[in-house]
Design a protein around this motif. Sequence first.
Motif, mmCIF file in Angstrom:
data_model
loop_
_atom_site.group_PDB
_atom_site.id
_atom_site.type_symbol
_atom_site.label_atom_id
_atom_site.label_comp_id
_atom_site.label_asym_id
_atom_site.label_seq_id
_atom_site.Cartn_x
_atom_site.Cartn_y
_atom_site.Cartn_z
ATOM 1 N N ARG A 17 0.845 -1.195 0.000
ATOM 2 C CA ARG A 17 0.000 0.000 0.000
ATOM 3 C C ARG A 17 0.876 1.239 0.000
ATOM 4 N N LEU A 18 0.585 2.149 -0.897
ATOM 5 C CA LEU A 18 1.298 3.418 -0.975
ATOM 6 C C LEU A 18 0.532 4.445 -0.160
ATOM 7 N N GLN A 19 1.236 5.172 0.684
ATOM 8 C CA GLN A 19 0.598 6.261 1.426
ATOM 9 C C GLN A 19 1.629 7.302 1.808
ATOM 10 N N PHE A 20 1.133 8.521 2.054
ATOM 11 C CA PHE A 20 2.005 9.573 2.552
ATOM 12 C C PHE A 20 2.075 9.412 4.059
ATOM 13 N N GLU A 21 3.270 9.406 4.580
ATOM 14 C CA GLU A 21 3.491 9.230 6.006
ATOM 15 C C GLU A 21 4.010 10.540 6.587
ATOM 16 N N PRO A 22 3.147 11.302 7.273
ATOM 17 C CA PRO A 22 3.570 12.590 7.809
ATOM 18 C C PRO A 22 4.788 12.500 8.740
ATOM 19 N N ALA A 23 4.863 11.451 9.532
ATOM 20 C CA ALA A 23 5.996 11.307 10.453
ATOM 21 C C ALA A 23 7.316 11.160 9.699
ATOM 22 N N GLN A 24 7.269 10.539 8.520
ATOM 23 C CA GLN A 24 8.464 10.363 7.694
ATOM 24 C C GLN A 24 8.673 11.556 6.766
ATOM 25 N N GLY A 25 7.609 12.305 6.505
ATOM 26 C CA GLY A 25 7.675 13.435 5.584
ATOM 27 C C GLY A 25 7.795 13.020 4.129
ATOM 28 N N CYS A 26 7.294 11.810 3.818
ATOM 29 C CA CYS A 26 7.406 11.312 2.445
ATOM 30 C C CYS A 26 6.391 10.189 2.225
ATOM 31 N N HIS A 27 6.318 9.754 0.976
ATOM 32 C CA HIS A 27 5.512 8.580 0.662
ATOM 33 C C HIS A 27 6.275 7.332 1.087
ATOM 34 N N LEU A 29 5.906 2.852 1.026
ATOM 35 C CA LEU A 29 5.249 1.665 0.509
ATOM 36 C C LEU A 29 5.206 0.670 1.662
ATOM 37 N N LEU A 30 3.998 0.405 2.148
ATOM 38 C CA LEU A 30 3.822 -0.499 3.280
ATOM 39 C C LEU A 30 3.544 -1.906 2.778
ATOM 40 N N TYR A 31 4.082 -2.885 3.482
ATOM 41 C CA TYR A 31 3.813 -4.284 3.186
ATOM 42 C C TYR A 31 3.891 -5.041 4.501
ATOM 43 N N PRO A 32 3.392 -6.282 4.574
ATOM 44 C CA PRO A 32 3.298 -6.970 5.862
ATOM 45 C C PRO A 32 4.610 -7.052 6.652
ATOM 46 N N GLU A 33 5.728 -7.170 5.971
ATOM 47 C CA GLU A 33 7.000 -7.333 6.667
ATOM 48 C C GLU A 33 7.684 -6.013 6.994
ATOM 49 N N GLY A 34 7.135 -4.880 6.517
ATOM 50 C CA GLY A 34 7.816 -3.625 6.793
ATOM 51 C C GLY A 34 7.343 -2.472 5.940
ATOM 52 N N MET A 35 8.304 -1.597 5.656
ATOM 53 C CA MET A 35 7.998 -0.358 4.961
ATOM 54 C C MET A 35 9.207 0.059 4.137
ATOM 55 N N VAL A 36 8.926 0.620 2.965
ATOM 56 C CA VAL A 36 9.968 1.195 2.118
ATOM 57 C C VAL A 36 9.744 2.696 2.101
ATOM 58 N N LYS A 37 10.730 3.455 2.546
ATOM 59 C CA LYS A 37 10.655 4.912 2.505
ATOM 60 C C LYS A 37 11.072 5.345 1.102
ATOM 61 N N LEU A 38 10.223 6.116 0.431
ATOM 62 C CA LEU A 38 10.452 6.495 -0.958
ATOM 63 C C LEU A 38 10.959 7.930 -1.061
ATOM 64 N N ASN A 39 11.834 8.162 -2.024
ATOM 65 C CA ASN A 39 12.235 9.545 -2.288
ATOM 66 C C ASN A 39 11.096 10.225 -3.056
ATOM 67 N N ASP A 40 11.208 11.538 -3.236
ATOM 68 C CA ASP A 40 10.130 12.293 -3.877
ATOM 69 C C ASP A 40 9.810 11.786 -5.278
ATOM 70 N N SER A 41 10.844 11.468 -6.056
ATOM 71 C CA SER A 41 10.624 10.990 -7.427
ATOM 72 C C SER A 41 9.860 9.676 -7.441
ATOM 73 N N ALA A 42 10.263 8.745 -6.597
ATOM 74 C CA ALA A 42 9.581 7.451 -6.534
ATOM 75 C C ALA A 42 8.133 7.625 -6.102
ATOM 76 N N GLY A 43 7.892 8.510 -5.148
ATOM 77 C CA GLY A 43 6.535 8.783 -4.708
ATOM 78 C C GLY A 43 5.676 9.341 -5.827
ATOM 79 N N GLU A 44 6.239 10.272 -6.604
ATOM 80 C CA GLU A 44 5.494 10.854 -7.730
ATOM 81 C C GLU A 44 5.137 9.788 -8.764
ATOM 82 N N ILE A 45 6.073 8.893 -9.036
ATOM 83 C CA ILE A 45 5.806 7.839 -10.025
ATOM 84 C C ILE A 45 4.750 6.872 -9.495
#
Length: 92
Positions: A17-27, A29-45
């Motif tokens: 699931r893609l979401q904006f995470e205010p605590a991280q200040g970025c988009h 990608l959440l998944y059952p085992e964890g989270m991927v913090k995305l840079n601005d470009s990846a979030g836009e795509i």
Amino acid sequence: MSLPSLDSVPRIRRGFRLQFEPAQGCHVLLYPEGMVKLNDSAGEILQRVDGSRDVAAIIAELSKSFPGVPGIDEDILAFLEVAHAQFWIELH
């Protein structure tokens, strides 16, 4: 790995699931085992990866939103290739 074709339609893989995470200040990608913090470009795509737009439409939209960025199409294709290899997205 190979670049996705312009007519392929990417979608975020089931279980992710893609979401904006205010605590991280970025988009993220959440998944059952964890989270991927995305840079601005990846979030836009990934915001445009909705299972209905093909790669060409995503490139066209981002090129319009960010005019004058040299090589934006190659960067988008390269990111989608990596996202597919990491099993974040599926291509149809």
